[in-house]
Scaffold this active site. Sequence first.
Site, short mmCIF file in Angstrom:
data_model
loop_
_atom_site.label_atom_id
_atom_site.label_comp_id
_atom_site.label_asym_id
_atom_site.label_seq_id
_atom_site.Cartn_x
_atom_site.Cartn_y
_atom_site.Cartn_z
N ASP A 287 0.83 -1.20 0.00
CA ASP A 287 0.00 0.00 0.00
C ASP A 287 0.88 1.26 0.00
O ASP A 287 1.88 1.32 0.71
CB ASP A 287 -0.85 -0.03 1.29
CG ASP A 287 -1.93 1.03 1.31
OD1 ASP A 287 -2.79 1.01 0.42
OD2 ASP A 287 -1.91 1.88 2.22
N GLU B 167 14.83 -15.18 0.18
CA GLU B 167 15.32 -16.24 1.09
C GLU B 167 14.31 -17.37 1.20
O GLU B 167 14.62 -18.44 1.69
CB GLU B 167 15.52 -15.68 2.51
CG GLU B 167 16.67 -14.73 2.67
CD GLU B 167 16.63 -14.08 4.06
OE1 GLU B 167 15.99 -14.62 4.99
OE2 GLU B 167 17.22 -12.99 4.19
C1 NOJ Z 1 -4.49 2.90 -0.82
C2 NOJ Z 1 -5.60 1.94 -0.50
O1 NOJ Z 1 -5.89 1.20 -1.65
C3 NOJ Z 1 -6.74 2.78 -0.02
O2 NOJ Z 1 -7.93 2.05 0.08
C4 NOJ Z 1 -6.35 3.40 1.29
O3 NOJ Z 1 -7.38 4.27 1.72
C5 NOJ Z 1 -5.07 4.21 1.15
N1 NOJ Z 1 -4.06 3.52 0.39
C6 NOJ Z 1 -4.49 4.51 2.51
O4 NOJ Z 1 -3.98 3.34 3.09
#
Ligand code: NOJ
Length: 563
Positions: free
Chosen positions: A207, A278
């Site tokens: 993310d 690894e």
């Molecule tokens: C991207 C994620 O896909 C989204 O749903 C989220 O709100 C933001 N990152 C923050 O983590």
Amino acid sequence: MTSEWWRTAAIYQIYPRSFADANGDGMGDLAGITSRLVALQELGINAIWLSPFYTSPQRDAGYDVADYCDVDPLFGTLDDFDAMIAEAHARGIRVIVDLVPNHSSDAHEWFQAALAAAPGSPERARYLFRDGRGPDGAEAPNNWESVFGGPAWTRVLESDGTPGQWYLHLFDSSQPDFDWTNDEVREEFRDILRFWLDRGVDGFRVDVAHGMIKAEGLPDYTPPAEGGSMGGAAGVTAAASGVPLEPEISAEPGDSAPYWGQEGVHDIYRDWRALLDEYPGERILAAEAWVDPLPRVAKWVRPDEMHQAFNFAYLETPWNAEALRHVIDASLDAFGSVGAPSTWVLSNHDVVRHATRLSVTEANPQGHGLGPRSKGLPEYAPGLRRARAATALMLALPGSAYLYQGEELGLPEVIHLPDDARQDPTWFRTGGERYGRDGCRVPLPWEGSAPSYGFGPADASWLPQPEQWASLARDRQRDDPTSTLSLYRGALALRRSRDLGAGALEWLPGFAESIVAFRNGDVVVVANTGDAAVELPAGEVLLSSEPLEGGMLPADTTAWLAA
Ligand code: NOJ
């Protein structure tokens, strides 16, 4: 499974809150996923990616993690996770989990310790605490704005009850950003990776993989224009409207925000790649990196970094042949230049579902969502027709394709959600000005006549499901050869049997401007983005997103032919 499976894989995104609910509380869960994996095996995907199911106050639907190594009781237990992954593996489905390293929840024990500790303490040094500006430190340390709207800084009360330092949150105020220059943070995430790798996961979707390092000194920054994406440059987001735009993929560096795409992020991924390597099997890293243009995204997938990066430039391309040819070429060039496969994606849990989005006629920046006040909304049937054609085009491309749960049923964006049902922090942080992303997150219909359309055993669903879900339910589509589900199943099966993911694309000349036509191995693909039916080349029709009209390829239709 073949070696380097990820180069060609069809990866299905599960949004656990909305996939299947085993215990009837209206919220999807891990046991629900396990019970429905057979449907995904039938669909013919190779892997699933699960959005977060970790311990979380759910202020951002689980992207606010309080404990990275446990399952939230809403979704079950670690035992449920083990059962789910065992069942997936037994069905030949790999499992990718979501890793959220840019920020934690404010309920994370580290953040609670930071709040209790003094300015300058090691506890605060795991996050980005700074003194405010102005005589009393009453102004935020800089002018950055949260992706969800409003300021990116929140001021805390110190232990003596006086207003004190500020902490950075690029997203909701409940999502404080970690300080990735701190070795303790790096060490902690290595342990988190190992925890899930030891449990058998096949990879991580990372993310905000473009946000973890901020420019030295946290300088002020004003974005060029209307932004609103998960951090993409404004130029890209404009195309999300579906309004045919000139393709605009330049070789120039895009957004220069001091919090996106800083060089320092790449060291982190080199470190993680070495750690993953690894482990036996081919465990992968997939980047959510909203940077622009594509050659910049390719930096995330250099040979010693991640395996894949999401292709948001493709997702944001309108249904326009010239724009599609351009973005396909640019993708294959950019990713190919570093030896990585291209990925392709049309929908996910952050964007308007493509059965709606590709036909919206007014600008609609990513993340703003659609609701009753939105303009330029399409009718369902023509929107779906275009989406089916777009998917049939995408699944014929070489590389790895991502699907988002429910698109195989042709689900549209749910526009008419009651205001009081909405949960996206964007909705709250903009005082309802932006609808946010709830409309693509409505729980799935499995059985048209069951309570909650079979989402769970009770008539409960955390977002209300529209009546339209009855006719779109999986059981209504399963045996109908003209259904969207049958189209997806057919395309995925042909993609596999003809090895299209591993193929090479060759453009075919001699077609009108509004036609996308190429050969991939022994399959010829023709997509008609125009208004009028066109002639197809000779050859056996393997698949068509709509019935042909007297041998002609109608508007908004894609066909695959044996070459
Ligand atoms: C991207 C994620 O896909 C989204 O749903 C989220 O709100 C933001 N990152 C923050 O983590």
